[in-house]
Motif scaffolding. Sequence first.
Motif, PDB file in Angstrom:
ATOM      1  N   GLY A 103       0.786  -1.223   0.000  1.00 22.12           N
ATOM      2  CA  GLY A 103       0.000   0.000   0.000  1.00 22.12           C
ATOM      3  C   GLY A 103       0.816   1.270   0.000  1.00 22.12           C
ATOM      4  N   TYR A 104       2.066   1.210  -0.430  1.00 23.61           N
ATOM      5  CA  TYR A 104       2.972   2.357  -0.431  1.00 23.61           C
ATOM      6  C   TYR A 104       3.209   2.897   0.982  1.00 23.61           C
ATOM      7  CZ  TYR A 104       1.494   2.230  -5.331  1.00 23.61           C
ATOM      8  OH  TYR A 104       1.189   1.820  -6.605  1.00 23.61           O
ATOM      9  N   THR A 105       2.872   2.089   1.994  1.00 29.01           N
ATOM     10  CA  THR A 105       3.042   2.535   3.374  1.00 29.01           C
ATOM     11  C   THR A 105       3.862   1.564   4.217  1.00 29.01           C
ATOM     12  OG1 THR A 105       0.962   1.495   4.066  1.00 29.01           O
ATOM     13  CG2 THR A 105       0.856   3.796   3.373  1.00 29.01           C
ATOM     14  N   VAL A 106       3.874   0.281   3.884  1.00 29.76           N
ATOM     15  CA  VAL A 106       4.636  -0.710   4.647  1.00 29.76           C
ATOM     16  C   VAL A 106       5.365  -1.627   3.673  1.00 29.76           C
ATOM     17  CG1 VAL A 106       3.085  -0.700   6.640  1.00 29.76           C
ATOM     18  CG2 VAL A 106       2.680  -2.324   4.775  1.00 29.76           C
ATOM     19  N   GLY A 107       6.389  -2.295   4.181  1.00 31.79           N
ATOM     20  CA  GLY A 107       7.123  -3.263   3.378  1.00 31.79           C
ATOM     21  C   GLY A 107       8.618  -3.161   3.618  1.00 31.79           C
ATOM     22  N   MET A 108       9.290  -4.281   3.453  1.00 33.85           N
ATOM     23  CA  MET A 108      10.744  -4.310   3.603  1.00 33.85           C
ATOM     24  C   MET A 108      11.282  -5.534   2.877  1.00 33.85           C
ATOM     25  SD  MET A 108      10.754  -5.176   7.706  1.00 33.85           S
ATOM     26  CE  MET A 108       9.493  -3.935   8.062  1.00 33.85           C
ATOM     27  N   SER A 109      12.456  -5.393   2.292  1.00 33.39           N
ATOM     28  CA  SER A 109      13.034  -6.475   1.512  1.00 33.39           C
ATOM     29  C   SER A 109      13.533  -7.613   2.380  1.00 33.39           C
ATOM     30  CB  SER A 109      14.172  -5.947   0.638  1.00 33.39           C
ATOM     31  OG  SER A 109      15.222  -5.408   1.432  1.00 33.39           O
ATOM     32  N   SER A 110      13.601  -7.415   3.679  1.00 33.17           N
ATOM     33  CA  SER A 110      14.104  -8.453   4.572  1.00 33.17           C
ATOM     34  C   SER A 110      13.052  -9.473   4.979  1.00 33.17           C
ATOM     35  CB  SER A 110      14.690  -7.809   5.833  1.00 33.17           C
ATOM     36  OG  SER A 110      13.730  -6.983   6.474  1.00 33.17           O
ATOM     37  N   TRP A 111      11.794  -9.275   4.611  1.00 30.41           N
ATOM     38  CA  TRP A 111      10.778 -10.271   4.951  1.00 30.41           C
ATOM     39  C   TRP A 111      11.137 -11.603   4.323  1.00 30.41           C
ATOM     40  CZ3 TRP A 111       5.732  -6.954   4.148  1.00 30.41           C
ATOM     41  CH2 TRP A 111       5.544  -6.154   5.280  1.00 30.41           C
ATOM     42  N   SER A 112      10.937 -12.677   5.073  1.00 27.80           N
ATOM     43  CA  SER A 112      11.414 -13.996   4.656  1.00 27.80           C
ATOM     44  C   SER A 112      10.754 -14.486   3.371  1.00 27.80           C
ATOM     45  CB  SER A 112      11.178 -15.012   5.770  1.00 27.80           C
ATOM     46  OG  SER A 112       9.796 -15.103   6.108  1.00 27.80           O
ATOM     47  N   GLU A 113       9.522 -14.056   3.094  1.00 30.69           N
ATOM     48  CA  GLU A 113       8.875 -14.519   1.863  1.00 30.69           C
ATOM     49  C   GLU A 113       9.529 -13.956   0.607  1.00 30.69           C
ATOM     50  OE1 GLU A 113       5.589 -11.857   3.785  1.00 30.69           O
ATOM     51  OE2 GLU A 113       7.356 -12.969   4.469  1.00 30.69           O
ATOM     52  N   TYR A 114      10.371 -12.921   0.764  1.00 30.81           N
ATOM     53  CA  TYR A 114      11.066 -12.339  -0.381  1.00 30.81           C
ATOM     54  C   TYR A 114      12.483 -12.885  -0.549  1.00 30.81           C
ATOM     55  CZ  TYR A 114       7.352  -8.802   0.204  1.00 30.81           C
ATOM     56  OH  TYR A 114       6.152  -8.157   0.351  1.00 30.81           O
ATOM     57  N   ASP A 115      12.840 -13.905   0.184  1.00 24.28           N
ATOM     58  CA  ASP A 115      14.160 -14.504   0.007  1.00 24.28           C
ATOM     59  C   ASP A 115      14.272 -15.037  -1.422  1.00 24.28           C
ATOM     60  OD1 ASP A 115      16.061 -16.936  -0.022  1.00 24.28           O
ATOM     61  OD2 ASP A 115      16.546 -15.963   1.887  1.00 24.28           O
ATOM     62  N   GLY A 116      15.295 -14.598  -2.135  1.00 20.14           N
ATOM     63  CA  GLY A 116      15.409 -14.932  -3.550  1.00 20.14           C
ATOM     64  C   GLY A 116      16.190 -16.186  -3.863  1.00 20.14           C
ATOM     65  N   GLY A 117      16.594 -16.946  -2.826  1.00 16.71           N
ATOM     66  CA  GLY A 117      17.467 -18.086  -3.056  1.00 16.71           C
ATOM     67  C   GLY A 117      16.894 -19.166  -3.936  1.00 16.71           C
ATOM     68  N   ARG A 118      15.668 -19.596  -3.644  1.00 17.37           N
ATOM     69  CA  ARG A 118      15.076 -20.680  -4.432  1.00 17.37           C
ATOM     70  C   ARG A 118      14.831 -20.238  -5.871  1.00 17.37           C
ATOM     71  NH1 ARG A 118      12.468 -25.398  -3.162  1.00 17.37           N
ATOM     72  NH2 ARG A 118      12.528 -24.859  -0.941  1.00 17.37           N
ATOM     73  N   LEU A 119      14.328 -19.023  -6.048  1.00 17.05           N
ATOM     74  CA  LEU A 119      14.059 -18.529  -7.396  1.00 17.05           C
ATOM     75  C   LEU A 119      15.347 -18.444  -8.201  1.00 17.05           C
ATOM     76  CD1 LEU A 119      11.562 -17.508  -8.999  1.00 17.05           C
ATOM     77  CD2 LEU A 119      12.164 -15.197  -8.265  1.00 17.05           C
ATOM     78  N   ALA A 120      16.424 -17.968  -7.581  1.00 16.56           N
ATOM     79  CA  ALA A 120      17.708 -17.856  -8.268  1.00 16.56           C
ATOM     80  C   ALA A 120      18.274 -19.223  -8.607  1.00 16.56           C
ATOM     81  CB  ALA A 120      18.697 -17.070  -7.407  1.00 16.56           C
ATOM     82  N   ARG A 121      18.235 -20.122  -7.643  1.00 14.06           N
ATOM     83  CA  ARG A 121      18.836 -21.445  -7.851  1.00 14.06           C
ATOM     84  C   ARG A 121      18.056 -22.270  -8.885  1.00 14.06           C
ATOM     85  NH1 ARG A 121      18.312 -22.979  -3.143  1.00 14.06           N
ATOM     86  NH2 ARG A 121      16.499 -24.325  -3.334  1.00 14.06           N
ATOM     87  N   ASP A 122      16.741 -22.338  -8.731  1.00 12.35           N
ATOM     88  CA  ASP A 122      15.944 -23.175  -9.622  1.00 12.35           C
ATOM     89  C   ASP A 122      15.796 -22.574 -11.006  1.00 12.35           C
ATOM     90  OD1 ASP A 122      15.694 -24.728  -7.395  1.00 12.35           O
ATOM     91  OD2 ASP A 122      13.550 -24.382  -7.093  1.00 12.35           O
ATOM     92  N   GLY A 123      15.789 -21.238 -11.089  1.00  8.30           N
ATOM     93  CA  GLY A 123      15.551 -20.594 -12.371  1.00  8.30           C
ATOM     94  C   GLY A 123      16.796 -20.157 -13.111  1.00  8.30           C
ATOM     95  N   GLY A 124      17.971 -20.248 -12.455  1.00  7.72           N
ATOM     96  CA  GLY A 124      19.186 -19.800 -13.112  1.00  7.72           C
ATOM     97  C   GLY A 124      19.175 -18.318 -13.415  1.00  7.72           C
TER      98      GLY A 124
END
Length: 516
Positions: A118-139
């Motif tokens: 909502g342009y009011t809350v959010g942070m890149s450190s939330w665990s659901e935004y961990d990019g490891g699986r997407l990076a590893r599986d998708g190259g």
Amino acid sequence: MTTSVAGTASAEAGPEVRATGGVLLGAVESDVAVFRGIPYSEPPVGGLRFAAPRPAAGWDGVRSALAFGPPVPQTGMLGRGPTAADRADDGWLTVNVWTPATDPAARLPVMVWIYGGGYTVGMSSWSEYDGGRLARDGGVVVVTFNYRLGMEGFAQIDGAPSNRGLLDQVAALEWVRENIGAFGGDPAEVTIFGESAGAGSVAALLAMPRAGGLFRRAIAQSVPGTFFSPSLAAELAAACADELGLRPTAADLAAVDPALLALTGDAVTESMPARADRWGQAGSRSVLFSPVVDGDILPVTPWQALAAGAARDIDLLVGHTRDEHRLFMLLTGLLGQVTPEQAESALRDFAPGGDGARRYRDAYPDAGPDELHELVHADWLFRMPSLHLAQAQVAAGGRAHLYELTWTAPGMGGALGACHGLDVPLVFGNLTDGQPAMLIGESPSPEATGLSARMRTAWTAFATHGDPGWPPYDPDQRRTQIFDVDPIVTTYPEDRSRRIWQDHVFTALSLHDDRP
């Protein structure tokens, strides 16, 4: 193709990468190199408060990139706000990188995530935004970052540029262009993707001349239709400043602690419905911050820009969930409790055109108050803005792929259906940590893991080749990928709503006094 991690440091010490600011020390987690908390802009405090972002200064020696940077100032949501330690550190504007290869020759596709909230809350450190699986599986190389929110990022205040949060996003993308090659990424193959306010940001970036050339593809998940006129944004900012007895100017607000300033929005939000006669749909829906169509940073709305061909050369993937408003009904206590009067009010306030309420009742003759209330809110806020963005892109000769997520999440006995935000854990593949567990359950079913794998494959294929695996949208066949246990490609399924909204134009929300 996935390449093994290579770095200049020993495996025990972790990989090192030389960025424009200096040398970074990362870590290897599940065969992916991870670098966190990299500054892309100077902290926007002191003389830089409410200013456009400025490139971060470099550093001597090796900088540890093992921990996330602190989140930007914001209020808490569902108990997930910044901690006291976070508030003590003003180095908010940072990026994080997950990469299967730190070899510059790898030239992997890059996916840059923009969080919602909502342009009011959010942070890149939330665990659901961990990019490891997407990076590893998708190259692919995955990048996430923080950007300013609320009063700091989106308030329309005198003496400061509009849309500072969007300018932060541009600055982060400029950092990607200049640095991602050192992390094994290809700066010419960047895909931006985001959900909710993140998707609204993606749509805005498609329309912003300053973002030109910074990305090749875009994925917009549940695009909100809320963009503000300058006058509406200025009056909402004035209401927030008035909570502190101040004027809405950079000079007055610069001395206010960022954490305190973030809190002013809470009181205004609570009072917004009472002022809906003045603030229109933004007031009725308690939307306090949105990108401002200021004629400069954001010249026109995304729908107008795309229809004019602004993003004709950008590949676009866009879609929404089926039950976009169900979660909000739960959070506001309306789920299963909507009265006929509340449904009628929602139709009057949000259905398009003078006869929109009648058209909803005619199109959905068996719908009760709950369903009508949910449908018109879902269509106004997310479903039809997403569809219209695809249509605008195609009308200008561009290409768009459309999807809808219809899988009913098992959390809460399936009461939330395919709700807003359900696509985020499915796309990242993080199904058990944080908020996703509420929707998907503590132990994801084979159906959930299979659906997540299909969505990750589609997203990374699109980032790699521009083709997610189903045909582009066209105005005649309206082919749409349905993500469910049994995925199919079919004609856009929400046709009754599509017809109700087919002549509507999404313009910037404005004050009642400013309307023609």
